[in-house]
Write a protein that holds these residues in place. Structure first.
Motif, short mmCIF file in Angstrom:
data_model
loop_
_atom_site.label_atom_id
_atom_site.label_comp_id
_atom_site.label_asym_id
_atom_site.label_seq_id
_atom_site.Cartn_x
_atom_site.Cartn_y
_atom_site.Cartn_z
N PHE A 22 0.40 -1.60 -0.47
CA PHE A 22 0.09 -0.09 0.04
C PHE A 22 0.89 1.63 0.14
CE2 PHE A 22 -3.97 -2.78 1.37
CZ PHE A 22 -4.28 -2.19 0.71
N VAL A 23 1.94 1.25 0.86
CA VAL A 23 2.90 2.42 0.91
C VAL A 23 3.65 2.58 -0.66
CG1 VAL A 23 4.69 3.12 1.92
CG2 VAL A 23 3.06 2.48 3.49
N VAL A 24 4.29 1.24 -1.43
CA VAL A 24 4.65 1.51 -2.48
C VAL A 24 3.81 2.34 -3.66
CG1 VAL A 24 6.17 0.36 -5.00
CG2 VAL A 24 6.23 0.02 -1.59
N PHE A 25 2.15 1.90 -3.32
CA PHE A 25 1.15 2.04 -4.51
C PHE A 25 1.35 3.40 -4.18
CE2 PHE A 25 -2.87 2.52 -5.32
CZ PHE A 25 -2.81 2.82 -7.00
N GLY A 26 1.19 3.87 -3.27
CA GLY A 26 0.71 5.13 -2.98
C GLY A 26 1.84 6.53 -3.11
N LEU A 27 3.08 5.80 -2.96
CA LEU A 27 3.92 6.32 -2.94
C LEU A 27 4.63 6.64 -4.61
CD1 LEU A 27 6.77 5.12 -1.07
CD2 LEU A 27 6.01 7.40 -0.39
N VAL A 28 4.16 5.80 -5.42
CA VAL A 28 4.28 5.59 -7.24
C VAL A 28 2.71 6.64 -7.48
CG1 VAL A 28 3.75 4.47 -8.99
CG2 VAL A 28 4.58 3.58 -7.43
N LEU A 29 1.93 6.91 -6.72
CA LEU A 29 0.31 7.38 -7.13
C LEU A 29 0.99 8.79 -7.15
CD1 LEU A 29 -2.24 6.79 -8.41
CD2 LEU A 29 -3.13 7.37 -6.01
N VAL A 30 2.01 9.18 -6.08
CA VAL A 30 1.92 10.50 -5.55
C VAL A 30 3.50 10.61 -6.72
CG1 VAL A 30 3.07 12.02 -3.94
CG2 VAL A 30 1.98 10.43 -3.59
#
Length: 265
Positions: A22-30
């Motif tokens: 979830f953290v990685v996905f959030g960082l990629v999205l940002v």
């Protein structure tokens, strides 16, 4: 997903992997939205210009200043690049745009066409003129000592005739600067401007940028209120269209009793 033992939480392997995902996905999205933002595109274009100017201009003749916030009569103004030389002060506005670009020196708005989408932006020559005037007033310079220069660093293609001070890649920008060879500063004048820019520029950072953005918004709102007022009766203005030319303008709401009007910016 996780287990609680007394007051301590113990993550299972699957739960920890899910959380990291979830953290990685959030960082990629940002990162995706940041990279696509106008701010990032502008910063990337400015970085390209800065790198080219530093590597291709002789530092013995040219001094480069970047990302300056200078005081002016109505607050502050931000300037992408300034090159100080014996041949004048080059005030440079950077545009990182794609597609076809339509515009002229006297048009208040230019047009970008990207595939089938059209968008307008402020005439960069007029936009940069405020920067030029800020430098001129700050140091009491003559018009011949200043150069208003625009450089497009994206893949934008001009589709109308453009003024000579509008360039379309960084090498053309460097060539333009090097082609100006009339000496307009002596050593003392050159030093005064270079030292003055370093001393007058506000400290770069988040707080300075935020204060400048607030000042710009305040000026835009003041200008909007001023242009929304009829110059004859003080009433409200609305958008109208000239029946003969098709040109849009702001006309008094009380027309035909009042024929006050303003140009539509």
């Amino acid at each position: 997903i996780s287990q609680c033992t007394g007051r301590r939480w113990r993550w299972t392997g699957a739960a920890l992997a899910e959380f990291v995902g979830f953290v990685v996905f959030g960082l990629v999205l940002v990162a995706f939205f940041v990279v696509r933002s106008p701010w990032f595109k502008g910063a990337r274009g400015e970085a390209r210009v800065n790198s080219s100017l530093r590597s291709l201009l002789d530092e013995n003749d040219y001094q480069l200043f970047k990302d300056l916030t200078l005081p002016c009569r109505d607050g502050t103004t931000q300037i992408d690049h300034i090159v100080v030389s014996p041949f004048g002060v080059f005030v440079i506005e950077t545009k990182n745009l794609k597609g076809w670009i339509y515009g002229g020196a006297d048009q208040p708005r230019w047009t970008q066409v990207l595939y089938s989408h059209k968008s307008q932006f402020q005439n960069p020559i007029r936009q940069n003129y405020k920067h030029v005037k800020a430098v001129q007033e700050l140091f009491g310079l003559e018009a011949c000592q200043l150069h208003n220069v625009i450089v497009f660093v994206g893949s934008g293609i001009p589709k109308t005739a453009m003024p000579s001070e509008v360039l379309w890649d960084v090498r053309s920008l460097v060539a333009y600067i090097k082609s100006t060879r009339s000496v307009v500063f002596d050593e003392a004048g050159l030093q005064r401007v270079a030292e003055g820019l370093g001393q007058s520029s506000l400290k770069s950072g988040f707080l300075t940028h935020r204060a400048h953005v607030r000042n710009v918004k305040r000026l835009v709102e003041r200008r909007r209120q001023r242009t929304a007022e009829c110059p004859r009766c003080g009433g409200n203005l609305v958008e109208r269209t000239n029946r003969h030319s098709g040109e849009q303008f702001l006309g008094c709401l009380k027309f035909p009793a009042c024929r006050g009007a303003r140009k539509l910016a």
